[in-house]
Design a protein around this motif. Structure first.
Motif, PDB file in Angstrom:
ATOM      1  N   LEU A   1       0.832  -1.200   0.000  1.00 54.98           N
ATOM      2  CA  LEU A   1       0.000   0.000   0.000  1.00 54.98           C
ATOM      3  C   LEU A   1       0.865   1.247   0.000  1.00 54.98           C
ATOM      4  CD1 LEU A   1      -2.712   1.464   0.216  1.00 54.98           C
ATOM      5  CD2 LEU A   1      -2.611   1.143   2.686  1.00 54.98           C
ATOM      6  N   LEU A   2       1.898   1.260   0.833  1.00 57.99           N
ATOM      7  CA  LEU A   2       2.797   2.416   0.893  1.00 57.99           C
ATOM      8  C   LEU A   2       3.532   2.629  -0.422  1.00 57.99           C
ATOM      9  CD1 LEU A   2       4.448   2.260   4.434  1.00 57.99           C
ATOM     10  CD2 LEU A   2       2.663   3.798   3.634  1.00 57.99           C
ATOM     11  N   ALA A   3       3.826   1.554  -1.117  1.00 62.25           N
ATOM     12  CA  ALA A   3       4.555   1.661  -2.380  1.00 62.25           C
ATOM     13  C   ALA A   3       3.679   2.203  -3.507  1.00 62.25           C
ATOM     14  CB  ALA A   3       5.113   0.295  -2.775  1.00 62.25           C
ATOM     15  N   GLU A   4       2.372   1.893  -3.454  1.00 61.00           N
ATOM     16  CA  GLU A   4       1.482   2.221  -4.568  1.00 61.00           C
ATOM     17  C   GLU A   4       0.680   3.509  -4.378  1.00 61.00           C
ATOM     18  OE1 GLU A   4      -1.016  -1.166  -5.010  1.00 61.00           O
ATOM     19  OE2 GLU A   4       0.667  -2.566  -5.239  1.00 61.00           O
ATOM     20  N   ALA A   5       0.397   3.869  -3.139  1.00 60.20           N
ATOM     21  CA  ALA A   5      -0.487   5.014  -2.885  1.00 60.20           C
ATOM     22  C   ALA A   5       0.165   6.337  -3.278  1.00 60.20           C
ATOM     23  CB  ALA A   5      -0.885   5.042  -1.413  1.00 60.20           C
ATOM     24  N   ASP A   6      -0.607   7.207  -3.917  1.00 65.29           N
ATOM     25  CA  ASP A   6      -0.077   8.527  -4.256  1.00 65.29           C
ATOM     26  C   ASP A   6      -0.207   9.463  -3.060  1.00 65.29           C
ATOM     27  OD1 ASP A   6      -2.755   9.284  -4.149  1.00 65.29           O
ATOM     28  OD2 ASP A   6      -2.983   9.392  -6.320  1.00 65.29           O
ATOM     29  N   GLU A   7       0.268  10.672  -3.209  1.00 60.26           N
ATOM     30  CA  GLU A   7       0.276  11.620  -2.094  1.00 60.26           C
ATOM     31  C   GLU A   7      -1.134  11.900  -1.579  1.00 60.26           C
ATOM     32  OE1 GLU A   7       1.956  16.097  -0.917  1.00 60.26           O
ATOM     33  OE2 GLU A   7       2.333  15.257  -2.917  1.00 60.26           O
ATOM     34  N   SER A   8      -2.086  12.028  -2.491  1.00 67.74           N
ATOM     35  CA  SER A   8      -3.457  12.322  -2.090  1.00 67.74           C
ATOM     36  C   SER A   8      -4.044  11.201  -1.240  1.00 67.74           C
ATOM     37  CB  SER A   8      -4.322  12.530  -3.334  1.00 67.74           C
ATOM     38  OG  SER A   8      -5.670  12.720  -2.981  1.00 67.74           O
ATOM     39  N   LYS A   9      -3.821   9.959  -1.646  1.00 58.97           N
ATOM     40  CA  LYS A   9      -4.360   8.824  -0.899  1.00 58.97           C
ATOM     41  C   LYS A   9      -3.699   8.702   0.467  1.00 58.97           C
ATOM     42  CE  LYS A   9      -5.523   3.939  -1.184  1.00 58.97           C
ATOM     43  NZ  LYS A   9      -5.607   2.742  -2.066  1.00 58.97           N
ATOM     44  N   LEU A  10      -2.383   8.874   0.514  1.00 59.56           N
ATOM     45  CA  LEU A  10      -1.671   8.803   1.794  1.00 59.56           C
ATOM     46  C   LEU A  10      -2.142   9.900   2.736  1.00 59.56           C
ATOM     47  CD1 LEU A  10       1.983   8.029   0.621  1.00 59.56           C
ATOM     48  CD2 LEU A  10       0.435   6.477   1.827  1.00 59.56           C
ATOM     49  N   THR A  11      -2.357  11.092   2.196  1.00 59.24           N
ATOM     50  CA  THR A  11      -2.830  12.204   3.023  1.00 59.24           C
ATOM     51  C   THR A  11      -4.200  11.877   3.610  1.00 59.24           C
ATOM     52  OG1 THR A  11      -1.604  13.818   1.702  1.00 59.24           O
ATOM     53  CG2 THR A  11      -3.420  14.650   3.037  1.00 59.24           C
ATOM     54  N   GLY A  12      -5.074  11.284   2.807  1.00 59.56           N
ATOM     55  CA  GLY A  12      -6.385  10.892   3.297  1.00 59.56           C
ATOM     56  C   GLY A  12      -6.316   9.878   4.415  1.00 59.56           C
ATOM     57  N   ILE A  13      -5.400   8.924   4.275  1.00 61.78           N
ATOM     58  CA  ILE A  13      -5.241   7.879   5.287  1.00 61.78           C
ATOM     59  C   ILE A  13      -4.808   8.471   6.622  1.00 61.78           C
ATOM     60  CG2 ILE A  13      -3.772   5.914   5.977  1.00 61.78           C
ATOM     61  CD1 ILE A  13      -3.798   5.078   2.995  1.00 61.78           C
ATOM     62  N   PHE A  14      -3.771   9.290   6.595  1.00 60.32           N
ATOM     63  CA  PHE A  14      -3.213   9.787   7.857  1.00 60.32           C
ATOM     64  C   PHE A  14      -4.007  10.948   8.458  1.00 60.32           C
ATOM     65  CE2 PHE A  14       0.398   7.504   5.984  1.00 60.32           C
ATOM     66  CZ  PHE A  14       0.657   6.644   7.028  1.00 60.32           C
ATOM     67  N   ARG A  15      -4.831  11.595   7.658  1.00 57.65           N
ATOM     68  CA  ARG A  15      -5.729  12.615   8.212  1.00 57.65           C
ATOM     69  C   ARG A  15      -6.973  11.985   8.817  1.00 57.65           C
ATOM     70  NH1 ARG A  15      -5.600  17.633   3.835  1.00 57.65           N
ATOM     71  NH2 ARG A  15      -3.689  18.592   4.614  1.00 57.65           N
ATOM     72  N   SER A  16      -7.468  10.932   8.186  1.00 55.08           N
ATOM     73  CA  SER A  16      -8.726  10.324   8.621  1.00 55.08           C
ATOM     74  C   SER A  16      -8.554   9.344   9.770  1.00 55.08           C
ATOM     75  CB  SER A  16      -9.385   9.603   7.442  1.00 55.08           C
ATOM     76  OG  SER A  16      -9.666  10.491   6.396  1.00 55.08           O
ATOM     77  N   TYR A  17      -7.454   8.596   9.761  1.00 60.41           N
ATOM     78  CA  TYR A  17      -7.324   7.467  10.673  1.00 60.41           C
ATOM     79  C   TYR A  17      -6.276   7.635  11.766  1.00 60.41           C
ATOM     80  CZ  TYR A  17      -9.719   5.341   6.673  1.00 60.41           C
ATOM     81  OH  TYR A  17     -10.585   5.065   5.652  1.00 60.41           O
ATOM     82  N   ALA A  18      -5.634   8.797  11.820  1.00 60.37           N
ATOM     83  CA  ALA A  18      -4.650   9.061  12.880  1.00 60.37           C
ATOM     84  C   ALA A  18      -4.884  10.456  13.431  1.00 60.37           C
ATOM     85  CB  ALA A  18      -3.225   8.934  12.337  1.00 60.37           C
ATOM     86  N   ASP A  19      -4.800  10.585  14.735  1.00 65.83           N
ATOM     87  CA  ASP A  19      -4.984  11.899  15.362  1.00 65.83           C
ATOM     88  C   ASP A  19      -3.643  12.620  15.455  1.00 65.83           C
ATOM     89  OD1 ASP A  19      -7.734  11.394  15.759  1.00 65.83           O
ATOM     90  OD2 ASP A  19      -7.260  10.196  17.524  1.00 65.83           O
ATOM     91  N   LEU A  20      -2.985  12.758  14.311  1.00 68.76           N
ATOM     92  CA  LEU A  20      -1.663  13.382  14.258  1.00 68.76           C
ATOM     93  C   LEU A  20      -1.786  14.898  14.118  1.00 68.76           C
ATOM     94  CD1 LEU A  20      -0.005  10.897  11.735  1.00 68.76           C
ATOM     95  CD2 LEU A  20       0.593  11.116  14.157  1.00 68.76           C
ATOM     96  N   LYS A  21      -0.830  15.614  14.714  1.00 69.44           N
ATOM     97  CA  LYS A  21      -0.830  17.066  14.592  1.00 69.44           C
ATOM     98  C   LYS A  21      -0.395  17.506  13.194  1.00 69.44           C
ATOM     99  CE  LYS A  21       0.112  17.931  19.501  1.00 69.44           C
ATOM    100  NZ  LYS A  21       1.077  18.496  20.487  1.00 69.44           N
ATOM    101  N   LYS A  22       0.545  16.740  12.602  1.00 69.51           N
ATOM    102  CA  LYS A  22       1.079  17.109  11.297  1.00 69.51           C
ATOM    103  C   LYS A  22       1.073  15.912  10.349  1.00 69.51           C
ATOM    104  CE  LYS A  22       4.129  20.676  13.235  1.00 69.51           C
ATOM    105  NZ  LYS A  22       5.553  21.143  13.363  1.00 69.51           N
ATOM    106  N   PRO A  23      -0.114  15.486   9.904  1.00 69.77           N
ATOM    107  CA  PRO A  23      -0.164  14.332   8.992  1.00 69.77           C
ATOM    108  C   PRO A  23       0.564  14.586   7.677  1.00 69.77           C
ATOM    109  CG  PRO A  23      -2.297  15.432   9.127  1.00 69.77           C
ATOM    110  CD  PRO A  23      -1.444  16.021  10.204  1.00 69.77           C
ATOM    111  N   GLY A  24       0.551  15.836   7.224  1.00 66.83           N
ATOM    112  CA  GLY A  24       1.233  16.165   5.973  1.00 66.83           C
ATOM    113  C   GLY A  24       2.727  15.908   6.047  1.00 66.83           C
ATOM    114  N   ALA A  25       3.320  16.191   7.209  1.00 70.72           N
ATOM    115  CA  ALA A  25       4.760  15.960   7.378  1.00 70.72           C
ATOM    116  C   ALA A  25       5.075  14.471   7.326  1.00 70.72           C
ATOM    117  CB  ALA A  25       5.225  16.559   8.700  1.00 70.72           C
ATOM    118  N   VAL A  26       4.187  13.656   7.873  1.00 68.23           N
ATOM    119  CA  VAL A  26       4.375  12.200   7.838  1.00 68.23           C
ATOM    120  C   VAL A  26       4.309  11.704   6.399  1.00 68.23           C
ATOM    121  CG1 VAL A  26       3.316   9.987   8.461  1.00 68.23           C
ATOM    122  CG2 VAL A  26       3.550  11.798  10.178  1.00 68.23           C
TER     123      VAL A  26
END
Length: 307
Positions: free
Chosen positions: A141-166
């Protein structure tokens, strides 16, 4: 000479077990579903309260859980995803059930078995599949997902302060080499986390990826909607959630009858809900329980009765 052998790790220790059983209000001759069998703790508690004619169907998508099955003619282990409870109940010739229990937490077994790749505490292939026959691992999943999909994952499913940095850290790392192991993921995102809360945020990164790999949000939505068709009027739904996204979905569903939380009103302006809430606020583990079982700290127990 003293033995140096250590006791085997528990497959799972259920949180808020007495409270869940009380809210489920077991009828001795009733039919029940444990949607998340795992170590079988909840199922064993239900079986103890059933009479001779009672029945219990326990679901788990991970065949590892089969070793915990209960040797009882009233018990049926269902190797399947709880999103399909309606179809499975039809297959078993069951029209309606008296209660459904679902603990959406990950079993201790998954975190404590390094080769499954769920935890950053162990070096292992980055797998994270609940069903080991599923197609896509976390590393794929990490190898195939584009930036938009990864951003959606870490914004929706993690309570991170800076998901974009991750996300940027992952994109930069995979340009140099594939992220194939738990340690490689940890090293890739470490610099994007708050050093004061590194372990907490690292756990959130792994959590978000696990939710995405296993389609947990989609499964939960389908499961909740299926309960309306599987439960008898007066039947009870009892859930345990461990993440704000899950809890919000359950809260909305029990309050309004839909995942989005849209308040649909009848002709008289009354909320047209399908549920009677049994818990106005979620129940949480006591200090004593958290002391015995630290992983119960984030558990939120909700219950409702179908009108």
């Amino acid at each position: 000479m003293e033995s140096t052998a250590t006791a085997p790790l528990p497959y799972h220790v259920p949180a808020l077990l007495p409270e869940a059983m009380e809210l489920l209000d077991i009828k001795p001759d009733g039919t029940y579903i444990d949607a998340t069998f795992g170590g079988g703790g909840h199922s064993r508690a239900i079986i103890k309260l059933l009479g001779e004619k009672g029945r219990l169907f326990s679901f788990d998508r991970d065949l590892d859980a089969y070793v915990n099955r209960i040797d009882d003619e009233r018990f049926t282990f269902v190797h399947g995803n709880f999103r399909h409870i309606e179809n499975f109940m039809r297959f078993y010739g069951v029209e309606k059930v008296d209660g459904i229990l679902a603990d959406f937490g990950v079993s201790f077994h998954h975190f404590d078995t390094p080769e499954r790749g769920f935890s950053f505490r162990h070096e292992a292939p980055l797998d994270m599949r609940m069903n080991q026959k599923a197609e896509k691992t976390a590393s794929e999943l990490l190898a195939e997902a584009d930036e938009s999909k990864l951003t959606g994952i870490f914004r929706s499913y993690a309570d991170l302060k800076k998901p974009g940095a991750v996300v940027k850290a992952i994109l930069n790392s995979r340009e140099l080499s594939p992220i194939l192991t738990t340690y490689q993921l940890s090293e890739a995102v470490k610099g994007a986390l708050d050093p004061r809360q590194e372990k907490k945020e690292m756990a959130q990164v792994f959590q978000a990826l696990r939710i995405a790999v296993n389609h947990e949000a989609e499964d939960l939505k389908l499961f909740l909607n299926s309960t309306l068709k599987v439960l008898k009027p007066g039947g009870r739904l009892v859930t345990l959630t461990y993440h704000s996204m899950e809890d919000r979905m359950v809260k909305n569903f029990m309050k309004t009858g839909n995942i989005e939380g849209k308040e649909i009103k009848d002709f008289y302006g009354n909320l047209a809900t399908k549920w009677k809430l049994l818990t106005r606020k979620p129940l949480e583990a006591s200090t004593e329980e958290v002391g015995r079982n630290p992983r119960s700290r984030s558990a939120r127990l909700r219950a409702a009765e179908l009108l």
